[in-house]
Motif scaffolding. Structure first.
Motif, PDB file in Angstrom:
ATOM      1  N   GLN A 231       0.833  -1.207   0.000  1.00 60.01           N
ATOM      2  CA  GLN A 231       0.000   0.000   0.000  1.00 60.01           C
ATOM      3  C   GLN A 231       0.869   1.260   0.000  1.00 60.01           C
ATOM      4  O   GLN A 231       0.601   2.213  -0.728  1.00 60.01           O
ATOM      5  N   LYS A 232       1.922   1.251   0.793  1.00 60.83           N
ATOM      6  CA  LYS A 232       2.842   2.390   0.864  1.00 60.83           C
ATOM      7  C   LYS A 232       3.473   2.641  -0.504  1.00 60.83           C
ATOM      8  O   LYS A 232       3.537   3.774  -0.977  1.00 60.83           O
ATOM      9  N   PHE A 233       3.938   1.567  -1.154  1.00 57.18           N
ATOM     10  CA  PHE A 233       4.603   1.717  -2.437  1.00 57.18           C
ATOM     11  C   PHE A 233       3.621   2.032  -3.565  1.00 57.18           C
ATOM     12  O   PHE A 233       3.982   2.697  -4.528  1.00 57.18           O
ATOM     13  N   THR A 234       2.395   1.590  -3.423  1.00 59.56           N
ATOM     14  CA  THR A 234       1.358   1.948  -4.398  1.00 59.56           C
ATOM     15  C   THR A 234       1.121   3.459  -4.355  1.00 59.56           C
ATOM     16  O   THR A 234       0.992   4.108  -5.399  1.00 59.56           O
ATOM     17  N   LYS A 235       1.112   4.008  -3.163  1.00 63.24           N
ATOM     18  CA  LYS A 235       0.946   5.460  -3.001  1.00 63.24           C
ATOM     19  C   LYS A 235       2.136   6.207  -3.611  1.00 63.24           C
ATOM     20  O   LYS A 235       1.966   7.197  -4.324  1.00 63.24           O
ATOM     21  N   ILE A 236       3.347   5.725  -3.343  1.00 60.85           N
ATOM     22  CA  ILE A 236       4.545   6.353  -3.916  1.00 60.85           C
ATOM     23  C   ILE A 236       4.499   6.281  -5.429  1.00 60.85           C
ATOM     24  O   ILE A 236       4.803   7.263  -6.119  1.00 60.85           O
ATOM     25  N   LEU A 237       4.114   5.119  -5.967  1.00 61.21           N
ATOM     26  CA  LEU A 237       4.029   4.948  -7.413  1.00 61.21           C
ATOM     27  C   LEU A 237       3.031   5.928  -8.028  1.00 61.21           C
ATOM     28  O   LEU A 237       3.322   6.556  -9.054  1.00 61.21           O
ATOM     29  N   LYS A 238       1.895   6.083  -7.399  1.00 60.61           N
ATOM     30  CA  LYS A 238       0.892   7.033  -7.891  1.00 60.61           C
ATOM     31  C   LYS A 238       1.444   8.459  -7.876  1.00 60.61           C
ATOM     32  O   LYS A 238       1.262   9.217  -8.833  1.00 60.61           O
ATOM     33  N   GLN A 239       2.162   8.811  -6.825  1.00 62.96           N
ATOM     34  CA  GLN A 239       2.761  10.139  -6.740  1.00 62.96           C
ATOM     35  C   GLN A 239       3.820  10.326  -7.821  1.00 62.96           C
ATOM     36  O   GLN A 239       3.910  11.400  -8.435  1.00 62.96           O
ATOM     37  N   MET A 240       4.613   9.287  -8.066  1.00 64.36           N
ATOM     38  CA  MET A 240       5.658   9.379  -9.099  1.00 64.36           C
ATOM     39  C   MET A 240       5.035   9.533 -10.486  1.00 64.36           C
ATOM     40  O   MET A 240       5.539  10.307 -11.309  1.00 64.36           O
ATOM     41  N   HIS A 241       3.948   8.816 -10.743  1.00 61.94           N
ATOM     42  CA  HIS A 241       3.253   8.979 -12.033  1.00 61.94           C
ATOM     43  C   HIS A 241       2.762  10.416 -12.194  1.00 61.94           C
ATOM     44  O   HIS A 241       2.894  11.008 -13.271  1.00 61.94           O
ATOM     45  N   GLY A 242       2.212  10.964 -11.126  1.00 63.57           N
ATOM     46  CA  GLY A 242       1.751  12.352 -11.173  1.00 63.57           C
ATOM     47  C   GLY A 242       2.900  13.314 -11.419  1.00 63.57           C
ATOM     48  O   GLY A 242       2.774  14.256 -12.218  1.00 63.57           O
ATOM     49  N   LEU A 243       4.023  13.088 -10.742  1.00 65.89           N
ATOM     50  CA  LEU A 243       5.198  13.934 -10.934  1.00 65.89           C
ATOM     51  C   LEU A 243       5.706  13.824 -12.370  1.00 65.89           C
ATOM     52  O   LEU A 243       6.014  14.839 -13.004  1.00 65.89           O
ATOM     53  N   ASN A 244       5.769  12.605 -12.888  1.00 61.55           N
ATOM     54  CA  ASN A 244       6.207  12.407 -14.276  1.00 61.55           C
ATOM     55  C   ASN A 244       5.311  13.154 -15.256  1.00 61.55           C
ATOM     56  O   ASN A 244       5.793  13.775 -16.207  1.00 61.55           O
ATOM     57  N   GLU A 245       4.009  13.086 -15.038  1.00 62.10           N
ATOM     58  CA  GLU A 245       3.064  13.798 -15.918  1.00 62.10           C
ATOM     59  C   GLU A 245       3.277  15.301 -15.859  1.00 62.10           C
ATOM     60  O   GLU A 245       3.264  15.979 -16.889  1.00 62.10           O
ATOM     61  N   GLN A 246       3.488  15.826 -14.651  1.00 59.61           N
ATOM     62  CA  GLN A 246       3.721  17.260 -14.495  1.00 59.61           C
ATOM     63  C   GLN A 246       4.990  17.693 -15.218  1.00 59.61           C
ATOM     64  O   GLN A 246       5.004  18.700 -15.925  1.00 59.61           O
ATOM     65  N   VAL A 247       6.059  16.936 -15.019  1.00 64.31           N
ATOM     66  CA  VAL A 247       7.339  17.278 -15.647  1.00 64.31           C
ATOM     67  C   VAL A 247       7.211  17.190 -17.164  1.00 64.31           C
ATOM     68  O   VAL A 247       7.676  18.083 -17.889  1.00 64.31           O
ATOM     69  N   ALA A 248       6.553  16.144 -17.670  1.00 62.82           N
ATOM     70  CA  ALA A 248       6.360  16.001 -19.121  1.00 62.82           C
ATOM     71  C   ALA A 248       5.551  17.162 -19.690  1.00 62.82           C
ATOM     72  O   ALA A 248       5.854  17.669 -20.781  1.00 62.82           O
ATOM     73  N   GLU A 249       4.551  17.598 -18.945  1.00 61.50           N
ATOM     74  CA  GLU A 249       3.732  18.733 -19.391  1.00 61.50           C
ATOM     75  C   GLU A 249       4.565  20.023 -19.454  1.00 61.50           C
ATOM     76  O   GLU A 249       4.458  20.805 -20.405  1.00 61.50           O
TER      77      GLU A 249
END
Length: 152
Positions: free
Chosen positions: A125-143
């Protein structure tokens, strides 16, 4: 230098360091097979798809063909991957793992599964949350990259 600048620099350094550590972690396993992390990611994509085109792998890894073509060629030279003309579309080629690569790749995945168990353990669960945050960060940086490259 403001606190926000320092925070941003620390965030970038942390992401960079985590990336470096993961590469080192995988290299412990992949070095024995003379594979790079990128080669492993290509093999993983092919394994998941069964047979696939270079275009599919490029899309999945968010990389250009000029980046992955030499990687695939090297994997072909090392007899990890073969390519055949697609039955569905004679204009394209499909990539697949060789028989010996299937066995070697299974050994690699078993070793990586042990590493994953040590890292994640009962904290999925902890790593699922981190993964979701990393996906969001990746999307922001790509944008932001897209915005900056499209400025006139």
């Amino acid at each position: 230098m403001s606190k926000q600048d320092i925070f941003y620099d620390e965030l970038c350094l942390s992401v960079y360091t985590t990336n470096r550590y993961f590469h080192q972690l995988y290299q412990v396993v992949l070095g024995e097979y003379e594979l790079t992390y990128l080669q492993y990611m290509v093999l993983l994509n092919i394994k998941k798809q069964g047979r696939c085109t270079l275009a599919i792998i490029c899309h999945n890894l968010d990389l250009d063909t000029n980046t992955l073509t030499p990687v695939v060629k090297k994997l072909m030279m090392k007899q990890w991957v073969r390519r055949e003309r697609s039955i569905a579309d004679k204009r394209s080629f499909e990539l697949f793992l060789t028989d010996s690569a299937e066995q070697r790749f299974e050994f690699i995945q078993n070793k990586i599964a042990k590493i994953q168990a040590k890292l994640v353990g009962n904290e999925q669960q902890k790593f699922t949350k981190i993964l979701k945050q990393m996906h969001g960060l990746n999307e922001q940086v790509a944008e932001i990259i897209s915005d900056l490259t499209n400025e006139d």
